[in-house]
Design an enzyme around this catalytic site. Structure first.
Site, mmCIF file in Angstrom:
data_model
loop_
_atom_site.group_PDB
_atom_site.id
_atom_site.type_symbol
_atom_site.label_atom_id
_atom_site.label_comp_id
_atom_site.label_asym_id
_atom_site.label_seq_id
_atom_site.Cartn_x
_atom_site.Cartn_y
_atom_site.Cartn_z
ATOM 1 N N LYS A 130 0.833 -1.203 0.000
ATOM 2 C CA LYS A 130 0.000 0.000 0.000
ATOM 3 C C LYS A 130 0.869 1.255 0.000
ATOM 4 C CE LYS A 130 -2.338 3.506 1.909
ATOM 5 N NZ LYS A 130 -1.842 4.630 2.724
ATOM 6 N N ASP A 149 -6.248 0.765 0.556
ATOM 7 C CA ASP A 149 -6.307 1.230 1.934
ATOM 8 C C ASP A 149 -7.661 0.811 2.511
ATOM 9 O OD1 ASP A 149 -8.150 2.867 0.813
ATOM 10 O OD2 ASP A 149 -7.340 4.725 1.596
#
Length: 220
Positions: A130, A149
DNA sequence: ATCCCGAGGG
DNA sequence: CCCTCTGGAT
Protein backbone atom coordinates in the site's frame (compact mmCIF):
# COMPACT_ATOMS: atom_id res chain seq x y z
CA UNK A 1 -23.69 -14.35 -11.15
CA UNK A 2 -25.55 -11.61 -9.28
CA UNK A 3 -26.69 -8.39 -10.86
CA UNK A 4 -27.32 -4.81 -9.76
CA UNK A 5 -30.68 -3.01 -10.07
CA UNK A 6 -29.86 -1.75 -13.55
CA UNK A 7 -29.50 -5.36 -14.72
CA UNK A 8 -25.74 -5.40 -15.20
CA UNK A 9 -23.68 -8.26 -13.76
CA UNK A 10 -21.55 -7.53 -10.72
CA UNK A 11 -17.91 -7.41 -11.75
CA UNK A 12 -18.75 -7.12 -15.45
CA UNK A 13 -16.79 -4.67 -17.58
CA UNK A 14 -19.98 -2.60 -17.89
CA UNK A 15 -20.44 -2.29 -14.13
CA UNK A 16 -16.77 -1.49 -13.57
CA UNK A 17 -16.71 1.08 -16.34
CA UNK A 18 -19.85 2.82 -15.14
CA UNK A 19 -18.50 3.15 -11.62
CA UNK A 20 -15.06 4.33 -12.74
CA UNK A 21 -16.55 6.84 -15.20
CA UNK A 22 -18.95 8.15 -12.58
CA UNK A 23 -16.15 8.56 -10.03
CA UNK A 24 -14.21 10.69 -12.54
CA UNK A 25 -17.36 12.76 -13.17
CA UNK A 26 -18.05 13.21 -9.44
CA UNK A 27 -14.49 14.06 -8.42
CA UNK A 28 -12.68 15.54 -11.45
CA UNK A 29 -9.89 16.98 -9.33
CA UNK A 30 -9.45 14.21 -6.75
CA UNK A 31 -5.86 13.60 -5.78
CA UNK A 32 -3.94 11.97 -2.98
CA UNK A 33 -4.33 14.35 -0.05
CA UNK A 34 -1.27 13.83 2.10
CA UNK A 35 0.87 16.97 1.88
CA UNK A 36 4.42 16.49 0.59
CA UNK A 37 6.99 18.15 -1.62
CA UNK A 38 9.64 15.40 -1.91
CA UNK A 39 9.61 11.59 -2.11
CA UNK A 40 11.07 11.46 1.42
CA UNK A 41 8.22 13.59 2.77
CA UNK A 42 5.66 11.30 1.19
CA UNK A 43 7.61 8.29 2.49
CA UNK A 44 7.27 9.71 6.02
CA UNK A 45 3.66 10.91 5.69
CA UNK A 46 2.43 7.59 4.32
CA UNK A 47 3.97 5.67 7.20
CA UNK A 48 2.18 7.99 9.63
CA UNK A 49 -1.13 7.48 7.85
CA UNK A 50 -1.97 4.12 9.44
CA UNK A 51 -5.30 4.29 11.27
CA UNK A 52 -5.27 8.06 11.14
CA UNK A 53 -7.03 10.67 9.02
CA UNK A 54 -5.07 12.54 6.38
CA UNK A 55 -5.93 15.86 8.03
CA UNK A 56 -4.22 14.72 11.22
CA UNK A 57 -1.15 13.50 9.33
CA UNK A 58 -0.91 16.84 7.51
CA UNK A 59 -1.23 18.74 10.80
CA UNK A 60 1.71 16.76 12.21
CA UNK A 61 3.94 16.82 9.12
CA UNK A 62 3.58 20.59 8.78
CA UNK A 63 6.06 21.00 11.66
CA UNK A 64 7.78 17.64 11.29
CA UNK A 65 9.09 18.40 7.79
CA UNK A 66 10.67 21.64 9.03
CA UNK A 67 12.44 19.86 11.86
CA UNK A 68 13.59 16.71 10.02
CA UNK A 69 14.92 17.31 6.53
CA UNK A 70 16.77 14.12 5.63
CA UNK A 71 16.71 10.37 6.22
CA UNK A 72 19.70 10.92 8.53
CA UNK A 73 17.65 13.37 10.62
CA UNK A 74 15.01 10.69 11.29
CA UNK A 75 17.49 7.84 11.71
CA UNK A 76 19.49 9.81 14.23
CA UNK A 77 16.56 11.40 16.03
CA UNK A 78 16.14 11.17 19.76
CA UNK A 79 13.57 8.36 20.11
CA UNK A 80 11.43 10.01 22.79
CA UNK A 81 11.48 13.34 21.01
CA UNK A 82 10.39 11.80 17.72
CA UNK A 83 7.63 9.93 19.56
CA UNK A 84 6.27 13.22 20.86
CA UNK A 85 6.55 14.78 17.41
CA UNK A 86 4.34 12.10 15.81
CA UNK A 87 2.11 11.39 18.82
CA UNK A 88 -1.18 12.85 17.48
CA UNK A 89 -1.18 10.30 14.63
CA UNK A 90 -1.55 7.40 17.07
CA UNK A 91 0.58 4.23 17.42
CA UNK A 92 3.27 6.77 18.20
CA UNK A 93 5.90 4.48 19.74
CA UNK A 94 5.63 2.04 16.86
CA UNK A 95 5.53 4.79 14.24
CA UNK A 96 8.53 6.65 15.66
CA UNK A 97 10.53 3.41 15.76
CA UNK A 98 9.44 2.62 12.21
CA UNK A 99 10.46 6.04 10.91
CA UNK A 100 13.91 5.64 12.46
CA UNK A 101 14.32 2.08 11.16
CA UNK A 102 13.02 2.80 7.66
CA UNK A 103 15.26 5.86 7.30
CA UNK A 104 18.25 3.95 8.66
CA UNK A 105 17.52 1.37 5.95
CA UNK A 106 17.50 4.15 3.33
CA UNK A 107 20.90 5.28 4.60
CA UNK A 108 22.31 1.75 4.61
CA UNK A 109 20.96 0.63 1.24
CA UNK A 110 19.95 3.64 -0.88
CA UNK A 111 22.30 6.46 0.08
CA UNK A 112 19.50 8.11 2.06
CA UNK A 113 17.20 8.34 -0.96
CA UNK A 114 13.73 6.83 -1.45
CA UNK A 115 13.96 4.07 -4.10
CA UNK A 116 11.54 4.15 -7.02
CA UNK A 117 10.79 0.49 -7.66
CA UNK A 118 8.23 -1.80 -6.01
CA UNK A 119 10.87 -4.46 -5.46
CA UNK A 120 13.12 -2.12 -3.51
CA UNK A 121 10.36 -0.29 -1.64
CA UNK A 122 8.71 -3.37 -0.14
CA UNK A 123 12.04 -4.41 1.34
CA UNK A 124 12.12 -1.26 3.45
CA UNK A 125 10.97 -2.09 7.00
CA UNK A 126 7.56 -0.51 7.59
CA UNK A 127 6.74 -0.35 3.88
CA UNK A 128 4.35 -2.84 2.28
CA UNK A 129 2.48 -2.68 -1.03
CA UNK A 130 0.00 0.00 0.00
CA UNK A 131 2.69 2.47 1.04
CA UNK A 132 4.85 1.51 -1.95
CA UNK A 133 1.97 2.07 -4.38
CA UNK A 134 1.31 5.51 -2.88
CA UNK A 135 4.96 6.57 -3.15
CA UNK A 136 5.46 5.17 -6.65
CA UNK A 137 2.26 6.67 -8.03
CA UNK A 138 2.29 10.06 -6.35
CA UNK A 139 6.00 10.88 -5.97
CA UNK A 140 7.41 9.15 -9.07
CA UNK A 141 4.47 8.84 -11.47
CA UNK A 142 4.95 5.07 -11.67
CA UNK A 143 1.87 2.84 -11.51
CA UNK A 144 2.78 -0.71 -10.59
CA UNK A 145 -0.24 -1.76 -8.54
CA UNK A 146 -3.51 -0.63 -7.00
CA UNK A 147 -3.53 1.33 -3.73
CA UNK A 148 -5.60 -0.69 -1.24
CA UNK A 149 -6.31 1.23 1.93
CA UNK A 150 -9.25 0.93 4.31
CA UNK A 151 -11.56 2.77 1.88
CA UNK A 152 -10.55 0.82 -1.21
CA UNK A 153 -10.93 -2.38 0.81
CA UNK A 154 -14.46 -1.46 1.97
CA UNK A 155 -15.78 -0.08 -1.34
CA UNK A 156 -14.33 -2.95 -3.39
CA UNK A 157 -16.36 -5.35 -1.29
CA UNK A 158 -19.49 -3.18 -1.52
CA UNK A 159 -19.17 -2.93 -5.32
CA UNK A 160 -18.91 -6.73 -5.39
CA UNK A 161 -15.44 -6.57 -6.92
CA UNK A 162 -13.85 -8.87 -4.35
CA UNK A 163 -14.77 -11.12 -1.49
CA UNK A 164 -11.22 -11.42 -0.22
CA UNK A 165 -9.99 -10.20 3.16
CA UNK A 166 -6.29 -10.40 2.33
CA UNK A 167 -5.39 -7.01 0.87
CA UNK A 168 -2.86 -8.53 -1.50
CA UNK A 169 -5.67 -10.64 -2.97
CA UNK A 170 -7.99 -7.62 -3.08
CA UNK A 171 -5.31 -5.73 -4.99
CA UNK A 172 -4.99 -8.63 -7.44
CA UNK A 173 -8.76 -8.66 -8.03
CA UNK A 174 -8.80 -4.89 -8.65
CA UNK A 175 -5.88 -5.08 -11.07
CA UNK A 176 -7.74 -7.72 -13.04
CA UNK A 177 -10.99 -5.76 -13.09
CA UNK A 178 -9.97 -2.12 -13.59
CA UNK A 179 -8.03 -1.05 -16.70
CA UNK A 180 -4.44 -0.23 -15.77
CA UNK A 181 -4.61 3.37 -16.96
CA UNK A 182 -7.18 4.03 -14.20
CA UNK A 183 -5.46 2.27 -11.29
CA UNK A 184 -4.04 5.37 -9.63
CA UNK A 185 -6.81 7.85 -10.40
CA UNK A 186 -9.56 5.34 -9.59
CA UNK A 187 -7.96 4.66 -6.22
CA UNK A 188 -7.90 8.38 -5.39
CA UNK A 189 -11.56 8.69 -6.29
CA UNK A 190 -12.65 5.53 -4.48
CA UNK A 191 -10.95 6.91 -1.37
CA UNK A 192 -12.65 10.28 -1.82
CA UNK A 193 -16.06 8.66 -2.38
CA UNK A 194 -15.45 6.41 0.61
CA UNK A 195 -15.07 9.43 2.84
CA UNK A 196 -17.74 11.65 1.32
CA UNK A 197 -20.55 9.17 0.59
CA UNK A 198 -19.77 5.49 1.03
CA UNK A 199 -18.45 5.82 4.57
CA UNK A 200 -17.94 2.90 6.91
CA UNK A 201 -20.70 3.53 9.43
CA UNK A 202 -23.64 5.05 7.61
CA UNK A 203 -23.22 5.01 3.83
CA UNK A 204 -25.36 7.66 2.12
CA UNK A 205 -26.85 5.35 -0.51
CA UNK A 206 -29.90 7.63 -0.88
CA UNK A 207 -27.87 10.28 -2.66
CA UNK A 208 -25.24 8.06 -4.24
CA UNK A 209 -25.23 8.18 -8.04
CA UNK A 210 -23.57 4.75 -8.11
CA UNK A 211 -26.51 3.08 -6.37
CA UNK A 212 -28.08 1.53 -9.48
CA UNK A 213 -24.75 -0.17 -10.19
CA UNK A 214 -24.00 -1.20 -6.59
CA UNK A 215 -25.08 -4.57 -5.15
CA UNK A 216 -24.82 -3.32 -1.55
CA UNK A 217 -27.35 -0.49 -1.50
CA UNK A 218 -29.00 -0.04 1.88
CA UNK A 219 -32.17 2.02 2.22
CA UNK A 220 -32.15 4.07 5.40
C1' DA B 1 -18.64 2.43 20.90
C1' DT B 2 -16.56 2.86 16.29
C1' DC B 3 -13.65 4.44 12.90
C1' DC B 4 -9.46 6.51 10.60
C1' DC B 5 -5.46 6.59 3.26
C1' DG B 6 -1.27 -0.12 7.72
C1' DA B 7 2.46 -3.34 8.75
C1' DG B 8 4.26 -7.12 11.06
C1' DG B 9 3.87 -10.92 14.00
C1' DG B 10 1.41 -14.96 15.97
C1' DC C 1 -6.49 -15.78 9.00
C1' DC C 2 -6.36 -12.86 13.46
C1' DC C 3 -4.40 -9.51 16.65
C1' DT C 4 -1.76 -5.54 18.24
C1' DC C 5 -0.19 -0.91 18.28
C1' DT C 6 -2.54 4.45 19.82
C1' DG C 7 -4.80 9.07 19.79
C1' DG C 8 -8.45 11.91 18.27
C1' DA C 9 -12.99 12.72 16.14
C1' DT C 10 -17.75 11.61 15.96
Amino acid sequence: MSTVSSGVAVGSPEQVQFIVDELYRLYPKARYELDFTTPLELFIATQLAAQCTDERVNAVTKDLFKKYRSAADYAGANPEELEQDVKPTGFYRKKAAQLRASCQYLLDHHNGEVPNTMQELVRVPGVARKTANVILGNAFGIVDGFIVDTHVDRLSKRFGWTKQNDIVKIERDLMALVPREHWLEAAHRIIYHGRAVCNARKPLCGNCTLASYCPSVVTE
